[in-house]
Every structure is written in C-alpha cells, then in structure tokens.
Write an enzyme that holds these catalytic residues in place. Structure first.
Site, PDB file in Angstrom:
ATOM      1  N   ASP A 191       0.634  -1.201  -0.013  1.00  0.00           N
ATOM      2  CA  ASP A 191      -0.076  -0.076  -0.064  1.00  0.00           C
ATOM      3  C   ASP A 191       0.886   1.146   0.025  1.00  0.00           C
ATOM      4  OD1 ASP A 191       1.068  -0.262   2.786  1.00  0.00           O
ATOM      5  OD2 ASP A 191      -0.854   0.380   3.477  1.00  0.00           O
ATOM      6  N   ASP A 198       7.165   1.750   3.067  1.00  0.00           N
ATOM      7  CA  ASP A 198       6.911   0.477   1.737  1.00  0.00           C
ATOM      8  C   ASP A 198       7.912   1.044   0.703  1.00  0.00           C
ATOM      9  OD1 ASP A 198       3.578  -0.764   1.754  1.00  0.00           O
ATOM     10  OD2 ASP A 198       4.072   1.337   2.945  1.00  0.00           O
TER      11      ASP A 198
END
Length: 326
Positions: free
Chosen positions: A11, A16
C-alpha cells in the site's frame, strides 16, 4: 546460486518505498511483480507511488498491478495521513496521472498473484506490506495458492495488544480484519510476521537516518525529499503512538519484513505460535492473538519475529539507497 523470486504486495507509503528499494538492492532477489492495495492512501496513488520508486531506481521493467480499492467487508475506508495524503509526504509533483496510468498492467493484482505463483510453484516468496485484501481474495479464488508458495512474510499485526490506530490493533490489520483473519487461517505455508511492536522495539537512531538519506545517490535524495515534511519523521518527543509506547527513533516498518525475506539471518530471535485475528469487539477488532498453548487446536503456526541484528539490517538499508545500480 539462483535468485529468490519475490512478489511484493504493498500500500506504498514512505516505509513501503524504503522496503521496495531494499528488495531491489538485493542481488539474490528477483522481484517478479509489485501488486498494489489500498491502505496508506487510495490504490491509484499507491500504483503511482510504486512507479515513482521504480523510476528512481531505474527498474521500470518490473510490472505493477492495481489491486483492491477497499476491504472485503464494509464501505469506504478512512485513509490515514501518517505518510501524507498521497502516501509519500505530499511533496512530489504529480506529473499528471496519465503519465503513470499507462505504466500500470491491465491484469488485476489478484489474478497476477495467482498466475505468477502457479507459473513458479514452490519458488515464490510473497511479501505483504499493507492490508491483506489481495491475498485473501487470491486464496478464495485459488485455494491451492498457499501450498504453492515458498513462504510468506507479513508486516502487520501486534502481539501485546498495543495498537497504533485503535487501542488494540495495528494499522494493516485493522484496515481489513477479515482479510487478515483469512490469510492467517488459510495460508498454511511457512509464514513470518514482523509485528508493530517488533519493529518499534528494534528501532534505529535518528543519527542513522540522517546518514542514510544523506548519501549522494538518486534513491537517497528521493527518500530525503519524501520524508522532509512528513510529521511521522518529526524529532519532536512524544509524536504518535510509537513514541508513546517505545520512545523516539527511526522505524522503517515494512523494511523489516523484506529484510527477513531477503536474508533470514537478520532475524536473531523468533517464536512459533498459533495465532488468530479477532473480528469482534469495540476495542479488540483487528488484534492478533497469540496462542502459545494452542488452545485453538490449530494445525498451523507462524513465526513471530522478536529481535533483529541491527548492524546487518542497517547495512542493508544503507545499500538500499545506493541506487540506481549499473
């Protein structure tokens, strides 16, 4: 030595992005695909964010797939602004959504996961960095997927009832508790979980973070830019739940799960538990309960990470921003 095959489900927020770059920098890893899910921001922003990261690292040949836009159950999801409304600190110019849209694969992320795992049975490591919706849908469409995976690494959940969104739940699991429940019940492959408390207990110093993003590389400059105005990277004491429970420091949450997948020796202690995700209760929904005595009579246990070789992990993070590579 053959390369480890990896699919990253993300996501894509700032952490990330760091985790993806860590995977890209590992010579032992071949990233087959990056599949996108709602979470830190909406799924369209997530796809754009992944493509930005791949562009910075000059790895745009890796296919990116759009996946779930919301949880299995319920209506719209309230996105959090932990990493800005766009997931990358709200500091990058869009460049026009059409620029990125044409780079996204037409195949749905869930179908891509099923196809790639079936094409490489027993070889693929699946790393999940966001809500587990794509994984839950994949196992419902093809129940054989878990047994064809080499292993599964998850950043999410918690083991002590310390929550960073609700009093008892961690972000990735509370965004879609039903999917977290399905994945931890039905993915019977070797499963390794980097919980929120684990990542916070193995935090790094802000001095290290300054060294990390001050490298003279495109990736480091990108990371320095996207963290420059994000409140989650504030040095002010007591900012957020992390500081309230564990004290100040730099926690690259998702990178722990990727690092553990790339090199299992980076995790120096882990414990095997039966686990179950709680779906009910005002305070308990989304909490991952550990069941060391296996009162639930489950046949499958997962590995819950406990401690990390911070020297080795730090070296991996430094190398992750020494991109692009020749």
């Amino acid at each position: 030595m053959s390369q480890k095959l990896m699919i990253i489900d993300t996501d894509c927020g700032i952490d990330d992005a760091q985790a993806i770059m860590l995977a890209l920098s590992a010579p032992s890893v071949k990233v087959l695909a990056i599949t996108c899910c709602f979470g830190n921001t909406d799924v369209d922003n997530v796809c754009q964010n992944v493509l930005r990261v791949l562009s910075v690292c000059q790895r745009t040949q890796i296919p990116v797939f759009r996946g779930s836009a919301g949880p299995l159950v319920g209506g719209g999801t309230q996105f959090k602004d932990h990493f800005g409304t766009d997931g990358l600190g709200d500091v990058l110019e869009d460049g026009g959504s059409d620029k990125w849209e044409k780079e996204i694969q037409t195949e749905h992320a869930v179908n891509a996961i099923i196809r790639l795992v079936n094409e490489h049975p027993g070889q693929v490591s699946l790393v999940a960095l966001g809500p587990l919706t794509n994984l839950a849908l994949a196992v419902k469409l093809d129940p054989s997927i878990p047994q064809k995976l080499k292993d599964l690494h998850i950043m999410g959940g918690n083991m002590e009832g310390k929550g960073n969104v609700t009093p008892c739940a961690e972000f990735n699991f509370i965004m879609d508790p039903e999917s977290a429940y399905i994945v931890l019940e039905e993915y019977l492959c070797p499963t390794h979980i980097a919980t929120w408390e684990f990542t916070c207990r193995n935090k790094l110093s802000w001095e290290f973070f300054d060294k990390l993003v001050s490298q003279d590389t495109a990736a480091a400059r990108f990371m320095k830019t996207i963290t420059s105005k994000c409140w989650a990277f504030s040095r002010e004491p007591g900012i957020g739940m992390k500081d309230a429970f564990f004290g100040p420091g730099f926690v690259p949450y998702d990178a722990y799960a990727v690092a553990a997948c790339v090199d299992s020796s980076v995790i120096t202690e882990k414990t095997e538990y039966a686990v179950r995700v709680e779906l009910h209760g005002t305070l308990g929904r989304g909490f991952m309960a550990l069941d060391p005595a296996n009162k639930l009579k489950k046949s499958h246990r997962v590995f819950v990470m406990k401690s990390c070789d911070l020297s080795k992990f730090s070296s991996m993070l430094i190398a992750s921003l020494q991109q692009p590579f020749e």
